[in-house]
Design a protein around this motif. Structure first.
Motif, short mmCIF file in Angstrom:
data_model
loop_
_atom_site.label_atom_id
_atom_site.label_comp_id
_atom_site.label_asym_id
_atom_site.label_seq_id
_atom_site.Cartn_x
_atom_site.Cartn_y
_atom_site.Cartn_z
N ALA A 77 -53.67 -39.38 -0.35
CA ALA A 77 -53.90 -38.76 0.96
C ALA A 77 -54.84 -39.63 1.76
O ALA A 77 -55.69 -40.33 1.19
CB ALA A 77 -54.48 -37.36 0.79
N PHE A 78 -54.66 -39.61 3.06
CA PHE A 78 -55.45 -40.44 3.97
C PHE A 78 -55.95 -39.60 5.13
O PHE A 78 -55.20 -38.82 5.71
CB PHE A 78 -54.59 -41.59 4.49
CG PHE A 78 -55.23 -42.38 5.61
CD1 PHE A 78 -56.25 -43.27 5.34
CD2 PHE A 78 -54.80 -42.23 6.91
CE1 PHE A 78 -56.85 -44.00 6.37
CE2 PHE A 78 -55.38 -42.96 7.94
CZ PHE A 78 -56.41 -43.83 7.68
N GLN A 79 -57.23 -39.74 5.43
CA GLN A 79 -57.81 -39.12 6.62
C GLN A 79 -58.38 -40.26 7.45
O GLN A 79 -59.25 -40.99 6.99
CB GLN A 79 -58.89 -38.12 6.22
CG GLN A 79 -59.97 -37.88 7.27
CD GLN A 79 -59.51 -37.01 8.44
OE1 GLN A 79 -58.97 -35.93 8.24
NE2 GLN A 79 -59.71 -37.51 9.66
N MET A 80 -57.88 -40.41 8.67
CA MET A 80 -58.36 -41.52 9.49
C MET A 80 -59.86 -41.40 9.74
O MET A 80 -60.41 -40.30 9.79
CB MET A 80 -57.60 -41.56 10.81
CG MET A 80 -57.82 -42.86 11.55
SD MET A 80 -56.78 -42.99 13.00
CE MET A 80 -55.35 -43.79 12.31
N SER A 84 -61.50 -37.97 13.77
CA SER A 84 -60.05 -37.96 13.97
C SER A 84 -59.49 -36.83 13.15
O SER A 84 -60.04 -36.48 12.11
CB SER A 84 -59.44 -39.28 13.51
OG SER A 84 -58.05 -39.17 13.46
N LEU A 85 -58.42 -36.26 13.63
CA LEU A 85 -57.75 -35.21 12.86
C LEU A 85 -56.55 -35.77 12.14
O LEU A 85 -55.81 -35.05 11.50
CB LEU A 85 -57.30 -34.07 13.80
CG LEU A 85 -58.43 -33.19 14.33
CD1 LEU A 85 -57.90 -32.26 15.41
CD2 LEU A 85 -59.03 -32.36 13.20
N TYR A 86 -56.36 -37.09 12.26
CA TYR A 86 -55.13 -37.66 11.70
C TYR A 86 -55.18 -37.72 10.17
O TYR A 86 -56.11 -38.27 9.59
CB TYR A 86 -54.89 -39.07 12.25
CG TYR A 86 -53.59 -39.62 11.74
CD1 TYR A 86 -52.40 -39.31 12.37
CD2 TYR A 86 -53.56 -40.38 10.58
CE1 TYR A 86 -51.20 -39.77 11.86
CE2 TYR A 86 -52.36 -40.83 10.06
CZ TYR A 86 -51.18 -40.52 10.72
OH TYR A 86 -50.00 -40.96 10.20
N GLN A 87 -54.16 -37.16 9.56
CA GLN A 87 -54.01 -37.26 8.11
C GLN A 87 -52.60 -37.70 7.78
O GLN A 87 -51.67 -37.41 8.53
CB GLN A 87 -54.30 -35.92 7.44
CG GLN A 87 -55.76 -35.50 7.51
CD GLN A 87 -56.14 -34.52 6.41
OE1 GLN A 87 -55.28 -33.87 5.83
NE2 GLN A 87 -57.43 -34.40 6.15
N THR A 393 -60.68 -42.25 5.03
CA THR A 393 -60.94 -41.77 3.68
C THR A 393 -59.63 -41.66 2.91
O THR A 393 -58.65 -41.13 3.42
CB THR A 393 -61.62 -40.39 3.76
OG1 THR A 393 -62.78 -40.51 4.58
CG2 THR A 393 -62.02 -39.91 2.38
N TYR A 394 -59.64 -42.18 1.71
CA TYR A 394 -58.47 -42.10 0.84
C TYR A 394 -58.83 -41.27 -0.39
O TYR A 394 -59.98 -41.23 -0.82
CB TYR A 394 -58.03 -43.47 0.36
CG TYR A 394 -57.52 -44.41 1.43
CD1 TYR A 394 -56.15 -44.57 1.64
CD2 TYR A 394 -58.40 -45.16 2.20
CE1 TYR A 394 -55.68 -45.45 2.60
CE2 TYR A 394 -57.93 -46.04 3.16
CZ TYR A 394 -56.57 -46.19 3.36
OH TYR A 394 -56.11 -47.07 4.30
#
Lengths: 409, 427
Positions: A77-80, A84-87, A393-394
Motif C-alpha cells: 500500500a502507498f500513501q502519497m 495528500s489523500l492519494y493512496q 509512505t509504503y
C-alpha cells in the motif's frame, strides 16, 4: 510438449512476488521456511545443496529428492507524501516460487546433488494508472538457478562443498510515459532474458554434542540483458522521438550472500537454531537503461538505487511430536537494503518482520509432506525517490503458505 | 487426533490470512486549521479562470487553478464552488491545438464553430459564481462599473454586465476565504505588444487599487491567500524564438543579404545563426540587429518563417522587447510584488511566491515523477499559447497556494495529485 512444460514453468516462476529484502526470495525448503528460514547449519536433507553445499555430505540419508512450491499472496500500500489523500495499492497475481532438489551419496564421504530454484524474483502490478506509473506500472523479474553440487566429508565433523550455478533471468516491465495523445498516455514495455554463471560454496561443522555450525557463500551474478525489446507506444507525432521497436541493454545484479548458521539439537526431539545472512546489496547501485537508438526525446537513463548491504537475523526451531509429526516455528528481521532517498516503487522493499510456522507429516518412513506458512510485515516507512520527486509512505503484507514433499532412503 | 490438531492449526492460519493479508495505511485527516474554508471565492485574471491554449473553454475551466484549489478545499469544509463554465471546448473560438504542419508540430486553431451560448450571460440561470477570474482583467478593472459591457469574459457571468463590478460580485458571495491573484495583465499588455502598445500600470496606482481590493475582500473578516507576479519575460511566449533566430547555411544567401543591406554597414550576416534585423526608431538608421538578451515574441515566428521577417524585412518593433523594455517589466514586477507581500503582511494573509516557483521550474523540476520545465509545448507547465498555464501547470501552482495556506493557517489541506490532470495532447 517439453517446450510447453518449460514455458509453463517459467510463467509460474515469473509471478514470484518480492517479499524479502530487495528482490531476493528465500523460499527454498518448507522445513527451513517453518523455522524462520534458517538453513545454513542444517544438514536435514537434499535441500542443503542450496543452503550450504558444505552440509550436503552430512545429510543422514543415502538419497533424497524433494520438491515444493509456495503461494505468495502479497500486497503493498502507498500513501502519497502528506498532505495528500492519494493512496494506491498493488494488485498482484499470486506468485508461485518453487524448488527441486535431488542428492545422493556416491561414497560414504562424497555426496552429489542438484538444486533447482528461484532465489531472486519480483513481480508486482500497481493499480492501473496509479500516481507512480511513470516510475513503474508493472514488473516481473525472476531468476531461475540450476546448481550441480558436490560435497565431501573431510572428517566425521567437518565437510565442505561447492556448486556451480547457472542462472537464467527474465525481466518484463511496463511504465507510463508522460506524453499524452488522443488515446491516452504513452507507454514503454521492456522485455528480455539472459543467463550467467556463479558459484555456491560452504563448510559445515557438526559436533557430537549436537552443535552444528555452517558457513556458506553464494557469489554475485550479474544479469546483463543486452538486447531486451523496448516497445514504445506514443502519439503518432512523437513516433520519431520514441522509435516503436527499440532495443535496450539493462543489467541487474543478483547480490552475493554470506550466510552463517548455528543450531543445537537440545534433545532427540528438539532443535533450535539461528542464522545470519549478510547480503551484499551494495552491488545494486543503479538501474541503467542503455537504448540502442537514442533520440533527443529518448536518452539513456541512469536511475540511482544506492542499495546498502544488509544483515538478516533468523531464529527458529523444530519439535518432533512423534514419529510422524514435526512442528516448527521461527521468525526473522530483514532490514531494507533500499536507500530512503532512492526508493523506487518497482521494488518496494521495506524493513521486513516475519513469523513462520510449519510442520512435516510423515505417513511412512522416508516420505515427508512438508507444510509451511510465512507471514511478512513490511513495516510502514516514508520513502522518496528524490530524483523525480515521488514518494510517500509504503507498507506491505505477505501471506505465504507452502507445500512440499520429500522422499529419502 | 493429530489430524484434528492439524485442522485447527490450518484453520487458525487461514483466518489470520484473511484478516491480515492486505496492506493498509491509515488515511490522513485533512484539517482547515485556523481558516474557515466554507465559502471560497477566487478573484483574478485568466490564470485563475482556467484560460489555456489561447481561449477559455470548458475542460480548461474544469482544470482551472481556482477549481483545483476548491476541489482540495472540499476536504476541509468547502461546500460548493461554482464556475461560469463555457458550453463547449471551443470557448470564443480562439483555442489552439497541436497539429503536424509540413512535418513539424505547431499550435493551430481548433476546427469547429463555438456554441453561441458561450457568449450569452449566464448569471441569471447558473449564477452566482465563485470563480471570478476574468481574462484580460487588470487590477483597476476589478472596480470598473459596467466592465461586463467592455470585456465579454466578464460580461457572460456578471451579475449585471452594464453596472456590476468584479469585486462587488465577489464580495456579494460573503466569502470566508478568498484567493487573489491579479496584476499580470498590468504588465502583460505592454510586454506582448513589444512595449509599443499598452502601458505598464504605474506602481503607485497598482498599490492603491491592489490594497483596495484586499480591503474589500477582507472586510467581513475573511482570510485569504495572495499570489505574486511571475517573471513575464521568462514565459515561453518570450523565450521560444532566440534573438539570433536567423540561421544561414548558404554563402550565396549570406552574400545576397549583405549586399541588400550595403547601405546599412552596421548590419552584417555570416554563415550560422544571425541576430534578427529589427525596426528601431531610436536607431539613427531606423533598423539594427538584435543584441543578446533582447527577446522576440512567439507571435513573430510565422513572419520569420514565411515573410522574411528579421532578414529581408526588419522585424516590426511590436514583435520584440529591447533591454530597456525588459528592465521596465522587471522593475514593475519587483514593485508589484513588494505591494503584494506587504498586503499579505498587513492583512495577515497567506502569500505565495509564484515568481520563485516558476523561476525554479525554468531549470527543470519533477513533480510526482513527471519532469517539467518552461519550454514551449514540451515543457508541460505552459499551455499552447505560451502564456497561460496548462492543466498540470495549474495543479503545480495550486499546490503552492495550498502549501501557503497550510503554512499560514496551520491547516492541513491535501495537495492535488499532479499526474491526475491531463498533459499537453500531441496528435
Amino acid at each position: 510438449m517439453r517446450n510447453f512444460t518449460m514455458s509453463a514453468l517459467l510463467l509460474l516462476v515469473m509471478t514470484g512476488h518480492v517479499f524479502g529484502g530487495g528482490y531476493q526470495v528465500s523460499l527454498h525448503g518448507h522445513k527451513q521456511i517453518g523455522m524462520g528460514l534458517i538453513g545454513t547449519s542444517l544438514s536435514l536433507d537434499a535441500s542443503a545443496a542450496f543452503y550450504n553445499p558444505g552440509a550436503l555430505a552430512m545429510m543422514p540419508d543415502q538419497f533424497g529428492v524433494q520438491a515444493g512450491v509456495s503461494g505468495i499472496f502479497a500486497s503493498t500500500a502507498f500513501q502519497m507524501k502528506q498532505p495528500s489523500l492519494y493512496q494506491a495499492r498493488t494488485d498482484n497475481p499470486p506468485g508461485t516460487p518453487f524448488y527441486f532438489y535431488v542428492a545422493g551419496k556416491i561414497t560414504d564421504k562424497l555426496a552429489a546433488g542438484l538444486a533447482v530454484n528461484t532465489p531472486y524474483g519480483n513481480s508486482l502490478a500497481w493499480e492501473d494508472g496509479w500516481a507512480g506509473r511513470f516510475l513503474i506500472q508493472e514488473i516481473s523479474l525472476m531468476a531461475l538457478t540450476v546448481q550441480p553440487t558436490i560435497s565431501y566429508r573431510v572428517t566425521d565433523q567437518l565437510s565442505v562443498g561447492a556448486g556451480f550455478v547457472y542462472a537464467y533471468g527474465a525481466v518484463e516491465m511496463e511504465r507510463a510515459l508522460p506524453v499524452q495523445g488522443p488515446d491516452g498516455e504513452g507507454r514503454v514495455n521492456i522485455e528480455g532474458s539472459t543467463a550467467n554463471f556463479g558459484f555456491n560454496a560452504g563448510i559445515q561443522y557438526e559436533h557430537s554434542s549436537g552443535i552444528q555450525v555452517g558457513l556458506s557463500y553464494r557469489s554475485r551474478i550479474d544479469m546483463e540483458v543486452d538486447d531486451a525489446d523496448a516497445l514504445f507506444s506514443v502519439p503518432a507525432s512523437l513516433s520519431g522521438l520514441f522509435p516503436a521497436e527499440n532495443k535496450v541493454a539493462v543489467s541487474l545484479p543478483l547480490p552475493a550472500n554470506l550466510d552463517f548458521g548455528l543450531s543445537y539439537q537440545v534433545n532427540p526431539n528438539m532443535m533450535v537454531g539461528m542464522a545470519l545472512n549478510y547480503v551484499f546489496w551494495d552491488a545494486y547501485d543503479e538501474l541503467h537503461f542503455d537504448f540502442e537508438t537514442n533520440t533527443p526525446g529518448l536518452q539513456d537513463s541512469r536511475n540511482p538505487r544506492e542499495y546498502s548491504n544488509t544483515l538478516i537475523l533468523r531464529l527458529g526451531g523444530q519439535y518432533r511430536v512423534n514419529e510422524s509429526l514435526f512442528v516448527r516455528a521461527g521468525g526473522y528481521f530483514d532490514p531494507s537494503p533500499a536507500n530512503e532517498n532512492y526508493f523506487s516503487p518497482e521494488t518496494p522493499s521495506l524493513n521486513n518482520l516475519a513469523f513462520t510456522g510449519g510442520l512435516s507429516y510423515i505417513p511412512m518412513p522416508g516420505l515427508s509432506i512438508d507444510l509451511s506458512l510465512l507471514y511478512v510485515i513490511g513495516m510502514e516507512q516514508e520513502m522518496m525517490y528524490v530524483p523525480e520527486n515521488f514518494g510517500g509512505t509504503y507498507q506491505s503484507r505477505a501471506f505465504i503458505p507452502g507445500l512440499g514433499i520429500s522422499f529419502s532412503f | 487426533m493429530y489430524i484434528n490438531k492439524i485442522k485447527h492449526i490450518l484453520l487458525f492460519f487461514a483466518l489470520t490470512a484473511l484478516v491480515a493479508c492486505e496492506a493498509e495505511i491509515d488515511q490522513y485527516t485533512p484539517d482547515p486549521g485556523q481558516a474557515n474554508l466554507t465559502t471560497f471565492v477566487a478573484v483574478g485574471n485568466s490564470l485563475v479562470a482556467g484560460f489555456a491554449d489561447g481561449d477559455l473553454y470548458r475542460s480548461g475551466q474544469e482544470n482551472s487553478l481556482a477549481n483545483i484549489i476548491a476541489g482540495q478545499l472540499m476536504h476541509t469544509g468547502l461546500g460548493s464552488f461554482k464556475q461560469p463554465l463555457m458550453k463547449d471546448e471551443l470557448g470564443f473560438g480562439n483555442r489552439l491545438v497541436l497539429a503536424e504542419v509540413e512535418g513539424s508540430l505547431m499550435p493551430v486553431p481548433m476546427p469547429g464553430t463555438p456554441d453561441p451560448a458561450n457568449f450569452a450571460n449566464i448569471y441569471q440561470t447558473e449564477g452566482p459564481f465563485h470563480n471570478l477570474g476574468v481574462p484580460l482583467a487588470k487590477v483597476s478593472h476589478l472596480f470598473f462599473e459596467g466592465y461586463g459591457a467592455l470585456n465579454p469574459y466578464y460580461g457572460r457571468f456578471a451579475s449585471n454586465p452594464a453596472a456590476s463590478t468584479v469585486i462587488s460580485d465577489a464580495a456579494a458571495l460573503d466569502p470566508t476565504f478568498f484567493q487573489l491573484w491579479i496584476g499580470h495583465n498590468d504588465i502583460l499588455g505592454y510586454a506582448t505588444s513589444g512595449g509599443e502598445g499598452d502601458g505598464i500600470t504605474p506602481a503607485i496606482s497598482f498599490m492603491t487599487m491592489y490594497l483596495m481590493a484586499v480591503e474589500i475582500m477582507t472586510h467581513n473578516g475573511a482570510k485569504g491567500v495572495l499570489g505574486n507576479i511571475a517573471d513575464i519575460t521568462s514565459i515561453p511566449f518570450f523565450q521560444t524564438v532566440p534573438y539570433n533566430a536567423l540561421l544561414l547555411d548558404d554563402q550565396n544567401i549570406v552574400d545576397l543579404l549583405n549586399h541588400a543591406y550595403s547601405a546599412a554597414p552596421h548590419i552584417n550576416f555570416i554563415l550560422g545563426p544571425n541576430p534578427l534585423v529589427v525596426a528601431d526608431n531610436d536607431h539613427p538608421a531606423g533598423l539594427r540587429q538584435l543584441e543578446a538578451g533582447e527577446l522576440v515574441l512567439l507571435t513573430a515566428l510565422g513572419g520569420i518563417r514565411n515573410d522574411g521577417w528579421g532578414s529581408q524585412v526588419p522585424l516590426p518593433a511590436q514583435y520584440y522587447l529591447n533591454l530597456d523594455q525588459i528592465e521596465n517589466i522587471a522593475g514593475a514586477t519587483d514593485e508589484y510584488n513588494q505591494t503584494i507581500s506587504m498586503a499579505a503582511e498587513t492583512f495577515g494573509l497567506a502569500y505565495v511566491d509564484i515568481r520563485s516557483v516558476l523561476a525554479e521550474a525554468e531549470h527543470g523540476i519533477y513533480f510526482d515523477a513527471i519532469g517539467f520545465n518552461t519550454e514551449f509545448v514540451t515543457g508541460g507547465v505552459f499551455s499552447l499559447d505560451g502564456i497561460h498555464l496548462s492543466a498540470r501547470g495549474n495543479a503545480i501552482v495550486a499546490n503552492e497556494f495550498i502549501a501557503a495556506i497550510n503554512r499560514k493557517y496551520n491547516a492541513s489541506i491535501p495537495k492535488a495529485t499532479i499526474g491526475s490532470f491531463p498533459g499537453i495532447v500531441f496528435p
